[in-house]
Scaffold this motif. Structure first.
Motif, PDB file in Angstrom:
ATOM      1  N   ARG A 426       1.079  -1.366   0.231  1.00 33.89           N
ATOM      2  CA  ARG A 426      -0.179   0.085  -0.020  1.00 33.89           C
ATOM      3  C   ARG A 426       0.707   1.259  -0.069  1.00 33.89           C
ATOM      4  O   ARG A 426       0.456   2.236  -0.727  1.00 33.89           O
ATOM      5  N   TYR A 427       1.832   1.247   0.911  1.00 32.07           N
ATOM      6  CA  TYR A 427       2.944   2.507   0.857  1.00 32.07           C
ATOM      7  C   TYR A 427       3.439   2.705  -0.437  1.00 32.07           C
ATOM      8  O   TYR A 427       3.631   3.830  -0.846  1.00 32.07           O
ATOM      9  N   SER A 428       3.595   1.430  -1.330  1.00 39.33           N
ATOM     10  CA  SER A 428       4.140   1.804  -2.539  1.00 39.33           C
ATOM     11  C   SER A 428       3.224   1.964  -3.703  1.00 39.33           C
ATOM     12  O   SER A 428       3.287   1.944  -5.156  1.00 39.33           O
ATOM     13  N   ASN A 429       1.977   2.233  -3.438  1.00 42.85           N
ATOM     14  CA  ASN A 429       0.927   2.226  -4.208  1.00 42.85           C
ATOM     15  C   ASN A 429       0.574   1.160  -5.101  1.00 42.85           C
ATOM     16  O   ASN A 429       0.023   1.400  -6.243  1.00 42.85           O
ATOM     17  N   GLU A 430       0.675   0.101  -4.896  1.00 48.44           N
ATOM     18  CA  GLU A 430       0.249  -1.335  -5.550  1.00 48.44           C
ATOM     19  C   GLU A 430      -1.345  -1.128  -5.423  1.00 48.44           C
ATOM     20  O   GLU A 430      -1.735  -0.670  -4.601  1.00 48.44           O
ATOM     21  N   LEU A 431      -1.904  -1.897  -6.370  1.00 52.33           N
ATOM     22  CA  LEU A 431      -3.387  -1.830  -6.342  1.00 52.33           C
ATOM     23  C   LEU A 431      -3.747  -2.707  -5.107  1.00 52.33           C
ATOM     24  O   LEU A 431      -3.155  -3.557  -4.621  1.00 52.33           O
ATOM     25  N   GLU A 432      -5.035  -2.369  -4.664  1.00 52.64           N
ATOM     26  CA  GLU A 432      -5.364  -2.833  -3.326  1.00 52.64           C
ATOM     27  C   GLU A 432      -5.849  -4.367  -3.185  1.00 52.64           C
ATOM     28  O   GLU A 432      -5.185  -4.952  -2.240  1.00 52.64           O
ATOM     29  N   GLU A 433      -6.067  -4.764  -4.456  1.00 53.63           N
ATOM     30  CA  GLU A 433      -6.209  -6.310  -4.316  1.00 53.63           C
ATOM     31  C   GLU A 433      -4.927  -7.131  -4.528  1.00 53.63           C
ATOM     32  O   GLU A 433      -4.952  -8.138  -3.664  1.00 53.63           O
ATOM     33  N   VAL A 434      -4.045  -6.471  -5.049  1.00 59.91           N
ATOM     34  CA  VAL A 434      -2.574  -6.981  -4.819  1.00 59.91           C
ATOM     35  C   VAL A 434      -2.012  -6.931  -3.508  1.00 59.91           C
ATOM     36  O   VAL A 434      -1.499  -7.949  -2.946  1.00 59.91           O
ATOM     37  N   ALA A 435      -2.293  -6.052  -2.799  1.00 61.29           N
ATOM     38  CA  ALA A 435      -1.890  -5.840  -1.352  1.00 61.29           C
ATOM     39  C   ALA A 435      -2.682  -6.828  -0.686  1.00 61.29           C
ATOM     40  O   ALA A 435      -1.942  -7.326   0.141  1.00 61.29           O
ATOM     41  N   ILE A 436      -3.525  -6.842  -0.691  1.00 55.73           N
ATOM     42  CA  ILE A 436      -4.526  -7.955   0.023  1.00 55.73           C
ATOM     43  C   ILE A 436      -4.088  -9.129  -0.203  1.00 55.73           C
ATOM     44  O   ILE A 436      -3.827 -10.015   0.638  1.00 55.73           O
ATOM     45  N   ALA A 437      -3.713  -9.557  -1.343  1.00 58.59           N
ATOM     46  CA  ALA A 437      -3.421 -10.808  -1.827  1.00 58.59           C
ATOM     47  C   ALA A 437      -2.036 -11.286  -0.821  1.00 58.59           C
ATOM     48  O   ALA A 437      -1.832 -12.549  -0.555  1.00 58.59           O
ATOM     49  N   LEU A 438      -0.948 -10.300  -0.638  1.00 60.29           N
ATOM     50  CA  LEU A 438       0.220 -10.408  -0.009  1.00 60.29           C
ATOM     51  C   LEU A 438      -0.099 -11.207   1.266  1.00 60.29           C
ATOM     52  O   LEU A 438       0.273 -11.727   1.948  1.00 60.29           O
ATOM     53  N   LYS A 439      -1.301 -10.287   1.912  1.00 54.50           N
ATOM     54  CA  LYS A 439      -1.557 -10.825   3.380  1.00 54.50           C
ATOM     55  C   LYS A 439      -2.280 -12.277   3.202  1.00 54.50           C
ATOM     56  O   LYS A 439      -2.095 -13.219   3.990  1.00 54.50           O
TER      57      LYS A 439
END
Length: 697
Positions: A426-439
Motif C-alpha cells: 500500500r505504501y508503494s501504491n500497489e493495487l489494493e487487491e494485490v496488497a490484500i493478496a500478499l496478506k
C-alpha cells in the motif's frame, strides 16, 4: 431401633493435589480435564461409587476432589468361560492340556469349575466373587495409574530421579475425609501441607479435612484454585474496566485461558501507551500487546484501537501505580522498535528487495525463495486464466509475495509475514487487491479460519500452497505423526477449501504437472503426482466426516480418482442425496450383484457388445437402454449434474432385474456368455461415471 452403619454406606470426600513448579499455561486446562477423565475411568474400572468429581488447576498445582466417595468398592462377580467339555476331557474322562492351561491361567483347580450349557454346547465355567476392598487401599494405585497415563506434549525429569511429570512436583496430598492416605507418589510422601500464594497470604496451609479444599486456599492462601472461577473473574472485571474507559474488549478465548493459567490471584489493572504509536499497523500493535505481553487491547465503538491496554497481575499491591508504570515501561521499547523498523523498511520498496531473496533458502534441496517466486508467477498466471481473474495483477502479487520476509519488521515479528507485505504494498501504491493478496496468500491459517477474499488472493494462495506440497513430497519428505514442519496437511485443506468454497474449476493434476516441470531436477520422487493427489484428496475424509457425510460416500467418490476438488464435492453431494431415494437401494443391490458376477469370471471379456449375439428380448432392451443413457450421462457429467445422472441410472432397475430373471449368463455357449458378461461390464461402467456405488451397499 439401632441402625448398623457399614463401610459401604459411609461416604467421604477424597482430595488429591500435586504442588508443582510453574505449569505450561497453554495446556493447563487440558491437564486438569485430562486428569479428571483418567481418574474417572480408573474409579469406574475399580467399581468405586461417588457423587461428583471436580478438578482444580493453577500455575502451581493441579487437584482432583471427589464428593461422596463410598468407602467400599462394589463386590466384583467374575465369570470365566473355559473350553467345551468335549475338548476339556478326553475319551477316558481325563483332563486335556487345553483345560489344564485354562485352569492355570485362572489360578484354580478343575474341581473349582462348573459346567454350563451354551448355544455352542456344554463347557467349563468358573465363578468368582471378589469382595470389595476399602478405597483407602486402592486410591494410591488409582492415583499412580492416572498420573502415568496423563497426555501432555512433553514430560520432565528432575534431579537425579527417574520420575517424570509435566513439571517438577514439590508437594503431594492424598486425603480421605480427615485422614491422610500414607503413600509415596512421584517420590514424595503424601502429607497435609499445601502451598498458598508465593507472595501473599499464608505460604503453607495444613489441611484438617479434604472438604476444606479449595476454600482454605481462597480464604488464607490467596489462591483461587477453581480454574473457571478465575477465568470468569478476569473476563468480568476486564469488561467492567473497559466500560469505565469507554472502550470495548475483543477477548479471544485462547488469550483469556492463557492469562487465567498464568495467575493464582488475578488483579485487573489498566495502562496506556503514547498515541503516536497508533500509526504503527494495527496488527503489529495487537501482536505486541496481545501475543507478546498477554495484554488486552482496547477498542472504540468503531473498532479502532485505543492507546490503552488492560493487564492481569498476580498480586495485590499497595502501590498499583508502580505496577502500571512498570508494564508501560515494558511495552514502550517494543513499540519504539516497531516504529523504527517501519521507518527503515519504507525506505525500500518490496520489488527492490526481490534480488535479496536469492540469499534465502526455501529448502536446501528445493532452492531459494527467489526461485520459488519465479515458479509462483507462472503458476498464478495459469490459475488466474482458469478462474477468470486479472492475470497481470495475479503475476504482480506472486512477484511481491515473499519480499516482506526480509524486512526488519517481519524478521523481528515473524507472525506479521504477509500482513507487512500488504502494508508495504500500500505504501508503494500497489493495487489494493494485490496488497490484500500478499496478506491472504497464507489463508486459511488454521481450522475454521477465513479463506482469501478475492480471486487474485486465491490464485496466489493455491499456487503457494501447492508448490510447497509438490516440492516437499517431491523429495520424499512426508509428515509423520504430529510432525509437519511445512504444514502440508493444513495447506492441503486450505487448497480444498479455497477451491470448493469459491467454486473454482481447477484440475489439480494438471497444475501438479506444471509445478513438477518448473522444479525441474529438484524433484526426485517419480511417484510424486499420485502421492500429491492421494495426500490432498485424503484430507477430504476428515473434512466431510465433520460435515456429516458417511465414510462410504467419500470412499465411493475417491475410488474413481477425480482430480478436480469442485467436481469431487459435487459427486459427494449427489451420492449423499441419491442414498435418500427409495430407488437407490434397488440399484445398489443390482450393482452389487453385477460386481459379484464379474469378480468371479476368469474369461477375457470383449471390448464391445456384439449386437448380433443378443438373443433374448431382455438383453436387447437392456443394451438399447444403455446406449440412450450413455448419451444422457455424458451430458450430465460434463455439466456436473451428478444428481440427475444417478436418478437417470435408476431407470435401469427394472430392465436389469428382468435381465437376471430371464437371461442365463453362464451358458455353455462361450460366445453368448462372454457377450452377456460384457453387457454387464458396460452397465457397471455407467455406474462408475459418478462414483463406485458398489462401496455404498
Amino acid at each position: 431401633m439401632n441402625l448398623i452403619t457399614t463401610p459401604a454406606m459411609i461416604k467421604k470426600t477424597f482430595l488429591m493435589e500435586l504442588g508443582t513448579e510453574e505449569l505450561p499455561p497453554k495446556i493447563l486446562r487440558n491437564i486438569g480435564e485430562n486428569l479428571t477423565h483418567l481418574f474417572t475411568q480408573e474409579l469406574n474400572n475399580a467399581k468405586c461409587n461417588y457423587e461428583q468429581i471436580q478438578w482444580f488447576a493453577t500455575p502451581r498445582r493441579v487437584a482432583i476432589k471427589i464428593i461422596n466417595l463410598s468407602l467400599l468398592q462394589e463386590n466384583i462377580n467374575i465369570k470365566k468361560y473355559g473350553p467345551l467339555i468335549v475338548t476339556a476331557f478326553d475319551q477316558d474322562g481325563k483332563i486335556t492340556e487345553a483345560a489344564k492351561k485354562w485352569a492355570l491361567s485362572n489360578n484354580i483347580n478343575i474341581s473349582q469349575a462348573t459346567r454350563i450349557q451354551t448355544n455352542k454346547g456344554e463347557r467349563l465355567v468358573y465363578y468368582k466373587n471378589i469382595q470389595g476392598r476399602h478405597v483407602k487401599e486402592i486410591l494410591p494405585t488409582i492415583v499412580c495409574n492416572t498420573i502415568k497415563k496423563i497426555s501432555v506434549p512433553k514430560l520432565m525429569r528432575w534431579g537425579n530421579s527417574s520420575i517424570y511429570f509435566v513439571r517438577p512436583v514439590h508437594t503431594i496430598t492424598l486425603m480421605l475425609g480427615r485422614e491422610i492416605i500414607e503413600t509415596t507418589i512421584l517420590g514424595l510422601p503424601s502429607n497435609r501441607i499445601i502451598l498458598g500464594h508465593r507472595f501473599m497470604g499464608e505460604s503453607k496451609l495444613i489441611l484438617d479435612d479434604a472438604d476444606q479444599y479449595p476454600n482454605i486456599l481462597y480464604e488464607r492462601g490467596k489462591v483461587i484454585a477453581d480454574y473457571y472461577l478465575r477465568k470468569n473473574l478476569i473476563r468480568n472485571q476486564a469488561e467492567i474496566e473497559a466500560k469505565r474507559l469507554g472502550g470495548v474488549l475483543k477477548l479471544t478465548d485462547e488469550l483469556l485461558e492463557e492469562v487465567t493459567s498464568l495467575v493464582e490471584w488475578p488483579v485487573i489493572l489498566t495502562a496506556k501507551f503514547e498515541k503516536r504509536f497508533l500509526n504503527i499497523p494495527v496488527e503489529v500493535l495487537i501482536h505486541t500487546l496481545q501475543d507478546k505481553q498477554k495484554y488486552f487491547p482496547l477498542y472504540d465503538t468503531n473498532g479502532q484501537i485505543l492507546p490503552y491496554f488492560i493487564f492481569v497481575t498476580n498480586i495485590e499491591s499497595l502501590e498499583p501505580d508502580k505496577i502500571i508504570l512498570g508494564n508501560e515501561k515494558v511495552i514502550r521499547p517494543r513499540l519504539v522498535d516497531a516504529e523504527y523498523f517501519l521507518k527503515i523498511d519504507r525506505q525500500q520498496s518490496l520489488e527492490e528487495r526481490l534480488p535479496d531473496l536469492k540469499k534465502i533458502i526455501f529448502h536446501k534441496k528445493l532452492g531459494t525463495l527467489f526461485e520459488k517466486t519465479q515458479r509462483l508467477k507462472i503458476l498464478a498466471e495459469w490459475i488466474a486464466s482458469k478462474i477468470g481473474c486479472d492475470i497481470p495483477q495475479s503475476i504482480r502479487a506472486a512477484l511481491l509475495s515473499k519480499c516482506d520476509l526480509i524486512t526488519n519488521m517481519v524478521l523481528e515479528f515473524p507472525e506479521t509475514q504477509g500482513i507487512m507485505g500488504m502494508y508495504y504494498a500500500r505504501y508503494s501504491n500497489e493495487l489494493e487487491e494485490v496488497a490484500i493478496a500478499l496478506k491472504e496468500q497464507y489463508y486459511p491459517r488454521f481450522a475454521g479460519d477465513k479463506i482469501p477474499s478475492n480471486l487474485i488472493s486465491c490464485s496466489l494462495a493455491i499456487a503457494d500452497k501447492l508448490d510447497t506440497i509438490v516440492g516437499i513430497l517431491g523429495i520424499s519428505q512426508y509428515p509423520k505423526g504430529d510432525k509437519d514442519p511445512f504444514a502440508l496437511r493444513r495447506n492441503a485443506i486450505g487448497i480444498l477449501r479455497i477451491i470448493i468454497e469459491n467454486k473454482l474449476s481447477i484440475d489439480l493434476k494438471i497444475l501438479i504437472n506444471k509445478i513438477i516441470i518448473l522444479y525441474d531436477k529438484h524433484i526426485t520422487n517419480n511417484k510424486v503426482i499420485d502421492e500429491v493427489i492421494d495426500f490432498i484428496f485424503g484430507r477430504f475424509l476428515n473434512w466431510y466426516q465433520e460435515k456429516g457425510y458417511s465414510n462410504n460416500v467419500i470412499h465411493a467418490v475417491l475410488a474413481i480418482l477425480p482430480t478436480c476438488p469442485l467436481d469431487f464435492d459435487a459427486r459427494v453431494r449427489a451420492v449423499s442425496y441419491f442414498l435418500t431415494l427409495e430407488e437407490s437401494f434397488i440399484l445398489l443391490s443390482l450393482n452389487k450383484r453385477i460386481s459379484n458376477i464379474l469378480s468371479k469370471t476368469t474369461d477375457k471379456l470383449n471390448k464391445n457388445i456384439n449386437v448380433y449375439l443378443l438373443q433374448e428380448s431382455e438383453e436387447i432392451l437392456l443394451n438399447n437402454l444403455l446406449n440412450k443413457i450413455q448419451t444422457k450421462l455424458e451430458s450430465y457429467c460434463i455439466n456436473k449434474q451428478y444428481q440427475e445422472a444417478l436418478i437417470e441410472l435408476t431407470s435401469l432397475n427394472k430392465p436389469i432385474d428382468n435381465f437376471f430373471k430371464t437371461v442365463r449368463i453362464n451358458t455353455s455357449n462361450k460366445l453368448l456368455r462372454l457377450n452377456r458378461l460384457t453387457l454387464l461390464t458396460k452397465v457397471q461402467e455407467l455406474f462408475l461415471k459418478v462414483a463406485d456405488i458398489s462401496l455404498l451397499y
